[in-house]
Design a protein around this motif. Structure first.
Motif, short mmCIF file in Angstrom:
data_model
loop_
_atom_site.label_atom_id
_atom_site.label_comp_id
_atom_site.label_asym_id
_atom_site.label_seq_id
_atom_site.Cartn_x
_atom_site.Cartn_y
_atom_site.Cartn_z
N LEU A 58 81.58 87.79 9.93
CA LEU A 58 80.18 87.98 10.32
C LEU A 58 79.81 87.17 11.54
O LEU A 58 78.83 87.48 12.24
CB LEU A 58 79.25 87.62 9.17
CG LEU A 58 79.42 88.40 7.86
CD1 LEU A 58 78.35 88.00 6.86
CD2 LEU A 58 79.36 89.90 8.11
N GLU A 59 80.57 86.13 11.84
CA GLU A 59 80.29 85.29 12.99
C GLU A 59 81.02 85.78 14.24
O GLU A 59 80.83 85.24 15.32
CB GLU A 59 80.72 83.85 12.69
CG GLU A 59 80.01 83.25 11.47
CD GLU A 59 80.63 81.92 11.06
OE1 GLU A 59 81.47 81.40 11.84
OE2 GLU A 59 80.28 81.41 9.98
N ARG A 60 81.86 86.80 14.09
CA ARG A 60 82.66 87.30 15.22
C ARG A 60 82.49 88.83 15.34
O ARG A 60 83.47 89.57 15.21
CB ARG A 60 84.11 86.93 15.03
CG ARG A 60 84.38 85.44 14.95
CD ARG A 60 85.85 85.11 14.73
NE ARG A 60 86.34 85.55 13.42
CZ ARG A 60 87.09 86.61 13.21
NH1 ARG A 60 87.45 87.38 14.22
NH2 ARG A 60 87.49 86.95 11.99
N PRO A 61 81.30 89.29 15.57
CA PRO A 61 81.07 90.74 15.57
C PRO A 61 81.88 91.49 16.63
O PRO A 61 82.33 92.60 16.38
CB PRO A 61 79.56 90.87 15.82
CG PRO A 61 79.16 89.57 16.44
CD PRO A 61 80.07 88.54 15.84
N GLU A 62 82.06 90.89 17.82
CA GLU A 62 82.78 91.59 18.87
C GLU A 62 84.25 91.80 18.53
O GLU A 62 84.88 92.74 19.01
CB GLU A 62 82.68 90.83 20.21
CG GLU A 62 81.38 91.05 20.96
CD GLU A 62 80.22 90.30 20.33
OE1 GLU A 62 80.48 89.36 19.55
OE2 GLU A 62 79.06 90.66 20.61
N GLU A 63 84.81 90.92 17.69
CA GLU A 63 86.21 91.08 17.29
C GLU A 63 86.35 92.09 16.16
O GLU A 63 87.31 92.85 16.12
CB GLU A 63 86.78 89.73 16.86
CG GLU A 63 86.88 88.71 17.98
CD GLU A 63 87.51 87.40 17.51
OE1 GLU A 63 88.33 87.44 16.60
OE2 GLU A 63 87.13 86.35 18.06
N VAL A 64 85.38 92.09 15.25
CA VAL A 64 85.45 93.02 14.13
C VAL A 64 85.08 94.43 14.58
O VAL A 64 85.69 95.42 14.17
CB VAL A 64 84.51 92.57 13.00
CG1 VAL A 64 84.53 93.57 11.85
CG2 VAL A 64 84.92 91.19 12.51
N VAL A 65 84.07 94.54 15.45
CA VAL A 65 83.65 95.84 15.97
C VAL A 65 83.64 95.78 17.50
O VAL A 65 82.59 95.72 18.13
CB VAL A 65 82.25 96.24 15.46
CG1 VAL A 65 81.95 97.70 15.80
CG2 VAL A 65 82.14 96.03 13.97
N PRO A 66 84.82 95.78 18.11
CA PRO A 66 84.86 95.74 19.57
C PRO A 66 84.18 96.96 20.19
O PRO A 66 83.74 96.90 21.34
CB PRO A 66 86.36 95.71 19.89
CG PRO A 66 87.03 96.26 18.66
CD PRO A 66 86.17 95.83 17.52
N GLU A 67 84.07 98.04 19.41
CA GLU A 67 83.41 99.24 19.93
C GLU A 67 81.96 98.96 20.33
O GLU A 67 81.40 99.66 21.18
CB GLU A 67 83.43 100.35 18.88
CG GLU A 67 84.81 100.93 18.60
CD GLU A 67 85.56 100.15 17.53
OE1 GLU A 67 86.62 100.61 17.10
OE2 GLU A 67 85.07 99.07 17.12
N ARG A 68 81.36 97.95 19.72
CA ARG A 68 79.97 97.62 20.04
C ARG A 68 79.84 97.23 21.52
O ARG A 68 78.96 97.71 22.23
CB ARG A 68 79.48 96.48 19.14
CG ARG A 68 78.03 96.12 19.32
CD ARG A 68 77.63 94.97 18.40
NE ARG A 68 77.69 95.33 16.99
CZ ARG A 68 77.39 94.50 16.01
NH1 ARG A 68 77.02 93.24 16.29
NH2 ARG A 68 77.46 94.89 14.75
N VAL A 69 80.72 96.37 21.97
CA VAL A 69 80.70 95.96 23.38
C VAL A 69 81.16 97.10 24.28
O VAL A 69 80.55 97.37 25.32
CB VAL A 69 81.60 94.72 23.58
CG1 VAL A 69 81.69 94.36 25.06
CG2 VAL A 69 81.07 93.54 22.79
N LEU A 70 82.23 97.77 23.86
CA LEU A 70 82.80 98.83 24.69
C LEU A 70 81.80 99.98 24.86
O LEU A 70 81.67 100.54 25.94
CB LEU A 70 84.09 99.35 24.08
CG LEU A 70 85.21 98.31 23.89
CD1 LEU A 70 86.47 98.98 23.36
CD2 LEU A 70 85.50 97.59 25.20
#
Length: 665
Positions: A210-222
């Protein structure tokens, strides 16, 4: 900033604004586009909210534009500014510039305008700006190939809030994880208790997910960068064309964007492309491999002479054997060659690697058969292997690229915002260039304009004659019809409005009074009835309260009633404004009569007419101080008297008639 403290923002609107990422920052920056993204907030409403926030910040009570005509002048000026904006953002942002009496607000915009006027509206920059727009959120993102798992209800709720893009599942034990792993490419377990549990499939235990959203859901940034890719690249082009400084490594940003397609998928990775192509082409490659094997066998069988002894044939028949047995006995080597060819084609067509090739070889068995057919189970295993490898590679590349872009997200946002703000600056610069503007001085009781040209006339600006005019206190402005009295009032209003917006004014130099309200009354269309006349008098009675902080511009007030009465009324209004210390100009054809009725020595200025040439009026557009201008009828009578010409009678007697008539003026 307390949202409810902004003028015009109630509880419902404040709640809508709180749905934005950072509403206070958007309001501070005057970002109308960001405010307009709040639910139920239109662009026009957003501009009003931002203006309200500016007023609250500068303790500005508003109300500078005190009449409809003053508001019309502001809208005309604003439209000219907006016409010079390239982006919709800049056009809306310019609506946040408004005339104010707040010293801090005027000084703030003065500083902005002074810097803006130094900008060069380079066509290359303007072309690049055409593609820039505020960054938008990626909508509707949903990731189907992975899920989060937990045994805890509280963690479940937190995960749902943190990761709306993912499925979140509640499991009881490792068996539940195993069940999920059969349905998802990746399962992220959020409970530390699952550490060390061995489950088939890609199951990761990450209690800090939960503290690393970009790693768990990289699609969010992409997805964010993919959605805004063209806008970002346009902003990069603006920075390069304008030579703007930025904290972003533009080459690194461009390289990262090159690896994204419009859907947010990673491109330009050879291994990922190989695996994706292999998955997509698997069925076609298997079908073609079958054809390769069967074509080979068919050709061999057609060319092969097969001799079978009668006892052998009888033995085969008795055993119920068919062509497969015949192939096994007579064409074993040829069949092996055909299968090898099929396997080689499948491996080559899909560019398979060692482990993948081993599974592919199982797609065609060694037991002879005709026609050659593939083993569905082996092909299914190959598909699963390739798909899993593709998804792992895609996830790895997404995480790598997302890690790079996550660090660039805020600098990129600033990059785009700076490009958009440049458009606002360039709109002001272009306005100043197009209308030969300077920043006005403020102070004193009246105004002084040198070389002023109104940009709101219905003629090309280059054809507008410059006007010099100044008033200290209140004055009457006289002049012939169509001599430029109304356009002079418009010029004064334009200069005063722009100066109190903090923006440059269309003049060689200008000084305006520090007033809190602009009262501009347009020419009345015909005589008013009793009720309207009474209402008009009430309006002017109210002007005397706090008149020292008001600028009053009035165009032909005498038209509201009979000429004899109107001269007395205008004289009385002028006396009240004079005693109250107001500044103003009254345009009137009855300037002489009004002067005679005034209880003080009122200044009468005039737009002097030089005469008539070929039936056209020739005037000096700049009003002459202490000069009662002649009327159009007087000029015509003078022309006729000079010519001494009449029709239907003796020229001398006609001239004498015109002389006597002229003497009446």
């Amino acid at each position: 900033m307390e949202l409810e403290a902004i003028p015009g923002v109630g509880a419902k609107t404040a709640e809508s604004l709180r749905s934005l990422d950072d509403p206070e920052d958007a309001l501070r920056r005057g970002d109308v586009a960001a405010v307009a993204r709040a639910p139920g907030v239109t662009d026009g409403r957003a501009a009003r909210i931002v203006r309200g926030a500016i007023r609250a910040r500068h303790d500005d009570p508003g109300g500078f534009l005190a009449t409809d005509r003053a508001g019309e002048v502001y809208e005309r000026v604003l439209a000219l500014l907006q016409e010079r904006a390239v982006t919709d953002y800049a056009s809306q942002r310019l609506r946040t510039f408004y005339p104010s009496a707040a010293e801090s607000r005027i000084a703030e915009v003065n500083e902005f305008a002074e810097a803006a006027m130094e900008r060069d509206p380079d066509p290359a920059v303007l072309d690049a700006l055409d593609g820039v727009a505020p960054l938008s959120r990626a909508e509707g993102l949903a990731v189907r190939d992975r899920c989060l798992a937990t045994t805890d209800a509280e963690t479940y709720s937190a995960a749902q809030d943190a990761f709306p893009e993912l499925s979140v599942e509640v499991v009881e034990d490792a068996r539940g994880l195993a069940d999920l792993a059969r349905g998802y490419s990746t399962v992220v377990a959020l409970d530390e208790a699952f550490t060390g549990v061995e489950v088939d499939g890609d199951v990761r235990v990450e209690p800090d997910a939960l503290e690393r959203p970009e790693e768990v859901v990289p699609e969010r940034v992409l997805s964010f960068f993919a959605t805004n890719r063209d806008r970002i690249r346009a902003a990069v082009a603006v920075h390069e064309a304008a030579g703007l400084e930025t904290d972003v490594d533009l080459d690194e940003l461009d390289a990262a964007l090159t690896q994204l397609d419009s859907e947010g998928s990673v491109t330009g990775d050879d291994e990922l492309d190989r695996l994706s192509t292999a998955v997509d082409d698997l069925d076609a490659a298997v079908s073609t491999a079958e054809s390769v094997a069967n074509d080979h066998l068919r050709e061999v069988i057609q060319e092969q002479d097969v001799t079978i002894e009668g006892s052998d044939l009888l033995s085969l028949v008795e055993r119920g054997a068919g062509v497969d047995s015949l192939l096994s006995r007579e064409l074993a080597d040829e069949y092996a060659e055909a299968v090898d060819a099929a396997r080689d084609h499948l491996v080559d067509a899909l560019a398979l690697r060692d482990g993948e090739a081993s599974i592919a070889e199982q797609a065609f068995g060694d037991s002879p058969t005709f026609p050659v057919d593939h083993d569905p189970e082996a092909v299914s295993r190959l598909r699963e292997e390739l798909t899993a490898a593709r998804d792992r590679r895609s996830a790895e590349r997404k995480r790598e690229l997302a890690a790079t872009l996550a660090d660039l997200r805020e600098p990129t946002r600033e990059l785009v915002e700076r490009a958009l703000e440049l458009d606002v600056e360039l709109a002001v610069a272009r306005f100043a260039d197009d209308f030969d503007c300077v920043l006005a001085e403020r102070g004193g009781r009246g105004f002084a304009i040198e070389g002023g040209r109104s940009p709101i006339l219905d003629v090309a600006f280059e054809a507008v004659e410059p006007v010099d005019y100044g008033v200290d206190g209140v004055a009457l402005l006289s002049g012939v019809n169509s001599g430029g009295k109304t356009s002079t009032l418009d010029l004064v209003a334009v200069v005063v409005v722009l100066a109190h917006m903090g923006l440059p004014v269309p003049a060689e130099s200008a000084r305006v009074p520090e007033v809190e309200e602009l009262h501009y009354y347009a020419k009345s269309q015909g005589t008013l009835d009793a009720g309207a006349f009474e209402a008009t008098l009430r309006d002017f009675a109210g002007l005397t309260e706090g008149a020292a902080r008001k600028l009053v511009l009035v165009d032909e007030l005498e038209s509201i009633t009979e000429p004899g009465a109107s001269a007395k009324i205008v004289a009385g209004i002028l006396e009240e404004l004079h005693e109250a210390g107001a500044s103003g100009v009254f345009v009137s054809h009855l300037a002489g009569e009004i002067r005679d009725q005034c209880g003080f020595d009122v200044t009468v200025d005039g737009i002097r007419a030089r005469g008539l040439e070929d039936g056209e009026l020739v005037v000096e557009r700049s009003p002459v101080k202490d000069h009662l201008a002649r009327s159009t009828p007087e000029l015509i009578v003078e022309k006729l008297a000079t010519e001494g010409d009449g029709t239907g009678g003796d020229g001398a007697s006609a001239g004498s008639f015109y002389d006597r008539l002229l003497g009446k003026f």
